[in-house]
Design a protein around this motif. Structure first.
Motif, PDB file in Angstrom:
ATOM      1  N   LYS A  24      28.105   6.641  16.314  1.00  0.00           N
ATOM      2  CA  LYS A  24      27.931   6.893  17.742  1.00  0.00           C
ATOM      3  C   LYS A  24      26.829   7.931  17.994  1.00  0.00           C
ATOM      4  O   LYS A  24      26.008   7.767  18.902  1.00  0.00           O
ATOM      5  CB  LYS A  24      29.256   7.370  18.355  1.00  0.00           C
ATOM      6  N   ALA A  25      26.787   8.980  17.172  1.00  0.00           N
ATOM      7  CA  ALA A  25      25.760  10.007  17.306  1.00  0.00           C
ATOM      8  C   ALA A  25      24.373   9.424  17.066  1.00  0.00           C
ATOM      9  O   ALA A  25      23.403   9.793  17.719  1.00  0.00           O
ATOM     10  CB  ALA A  25      26.031  11.166  16.365  1.00  0.00           C
ATOM     11  N   ARG A  26      24.252   8.508  16.131  1.00  0.00           N
ATOM     12  CA  ARG A  26      22.969   7.844  15.849  1.00  0.00           C
ATOM     13  C   ARG A  26      22.554   6.951  17.023  1.00  0.00           C
ATOM     14  O   ARG A  26      21.387   6.904  17.383  1.00  0.00           O
ATOM     15  CB  ARG A  26      23.065   6.990  14.583  1.00  0.00           C
ATOM     16  N   ARG A  27      23.499   6.237  17.588  1.00  0.00           N
ATOM     17  CA  ARG A  27      23.187   5.323  18.684  1.00  0.00           C
ATOM     18  C   ARG A  27      22.727   6.047  19.938  1.00  0.00           C
ATOM     19  O   ARG A  27      21.959   5.507  20.723  1.00  0.00           O
ATOM     20  CB  ARG A  27      24.406   4.465  19.033  1.00  0.00           C
ATOM     21  N   LEU A  48      32.380  13.367  21.091  1.00  0.00           N
ATOM     22  CA  LEU A  48      31.967  11.960  21.115  1.00  0.00           C
ATOM     23  C   LEU A  48      33.147  11.003  21.264  1.00  0.00           C
ATOM     24  O   LEU A  48      32.967   9.786  21.241  1.00  0.00           O
ATOM     25  CB  LEU A  48      31.170  11.633  19.850  1.00  0.00           C
ATOM     26  N   GLU A  49      34.339  11.570  21.388  1.00  0.00           N
ATOM     27  CA  GLU A  49      35.549  10.777  21.571  1.00  0.00           C
ATOM     28  C   GLU A  49      35.717   9.717  20.483  1.00  0.00           C
ATOM     29  O   GLU A  49      35.933   8.533  20.750  1.00  0.00           O
ATOM     30  CB  GLU A  49      35.553  10.132  22.964  1.00  0.00           C
ATOM     31  N   THR A  50      35.614  10.175  19.234  1.00  0.00           N
ATOM     32  CA  THR A  50      35.782   9.298  18.081  1.00  0.00           C
ATOM     33  C   THR A  50      36.945   9.801  17.240  1.00  0.00           C
ATOM     34  O   THR A  50      37.367  10.945  17.368  1.00  0.00           O
ATOM     35  CB  THR A  50      34.490   9.242  17.228  1.00  0.00           C
ATOM     36  N   THR A  51      37.440   8.941  16.367  1.00  0.00           N
ATOM     37  CA  THR A  51      38.601   9.298  15.559  1.00  0.00           C
ATOM     38  C   THR A  51      38.302   9.383  14.064  1.00  0.00           C
ATOM     39  O   THR A  51      39.183   9.723  13.284  1.00  0.00           O
ATOM     40  CB  THR A  51      39.749   8.302  15.784  1.00  0.00           C
ATOM     41  N   SER A  52      37.083   9.060  13.669  1.00  0.00           N
ATOM     42  CA  SER A  52      36.732   9.170  12.253  1.00  0.00           C
ATOM     43  C   SER A  52      35.317   9.723  12.119  1.00  0.00           C
ATOM     44  O   SER A  52      34.501   9.625  13.041  1.00  0.00           O
ATOM     45  CB  SER A  52      36.819   7.814  11.550  1.00  0.00           C
ATOM     46  N   ARG A  53      35.055  10.273  10.949  1.00  0.00           N
ATOM     47  CA  ARG A  53      33.724  10.819  10.677  1.00  0.00           C
ATOM     48  C   ARG A  53      32.670   9.714  10.734  1.00  0.00           C
ATOM     49  O   ARG A  53      31.597   9.912  11.295  1.00  0.00           O
ATOM     50  CB  ARG A  53      33.725  11.490   9.302  1.00  0.00           C
ATOM     51  N   THR A  54      32.995   8.567  10.156  1.00  0.00           N
ATOM     52  CA  THR A  54      32.045   7.452  10.139  1.00  0.00           C
ATOM     53  C   THR A  54      31.745   6.972  11.553  1.00  0.00           C
ATOM     54  O   THR A  54      30.578   6.773  11.921  1.00  0.00           O
ATOM     55  CB  THR A  54      32.603   6.286   9.295  1.00  0.00           C
ATOM     56  N   GLN A  55      32.772   6.800  12.348  1.00  0.00           N
ATOM     57  CA  GLN A  55      32.608   6.366  13.734  1.00  0.00           C
ATOM     58  C   GLN A  55      31.750   7.376  14.499  1.00  0.00           C
ATOM     59  O   GLN A  55      30.893   7.000  15.297  1.00  0.00           O
ATOM     60  CB  GLN A  55      33.983   6.222  14.377  1.00  0.00           C
TER      61      GLN A  55
END
Length: 69
Positions: free
Chosen positions: A62-65, A51-58
């Motif tokens: 993004k996964a939800r969106r 998902l090309e993210t840098t944090s678990r929260t991010q």
């Protein structure tokens, strides 16, 4: 996302992120899923990379969106 490719999360990655979303620590996720903490982290990090993210929260947001979880 590179080239607008469809991201596919494995069942294990989705399971881990459902627990991340609920605020569980890696050690707790490992215990819940009956895997080691390292295995849980492996799935989380794979999903973050996909998902090309840098944090678990991010990554959860993004996964939800998208919606992937």
């Amino acid at each position: 996302m590179a080239g607008r490719q469809r991201v596919v999360l494995s069942q294990q990655e989705r399971q881990c992120f459902r627990w991340v979303e609920k605020g569980k620590l890696s050690s707790e996720i490992g215990a819940i899923l009956k895997v080691s903490e390292n295995t849980g982290n492996f799935h989380v990090k794979n999903a973050m990379r996909k998902l090309e993210t840098t944090s678990r929260t991010q990554c959860v947001v993004k996964a939800r969106r998208l919606p992937l979880i």
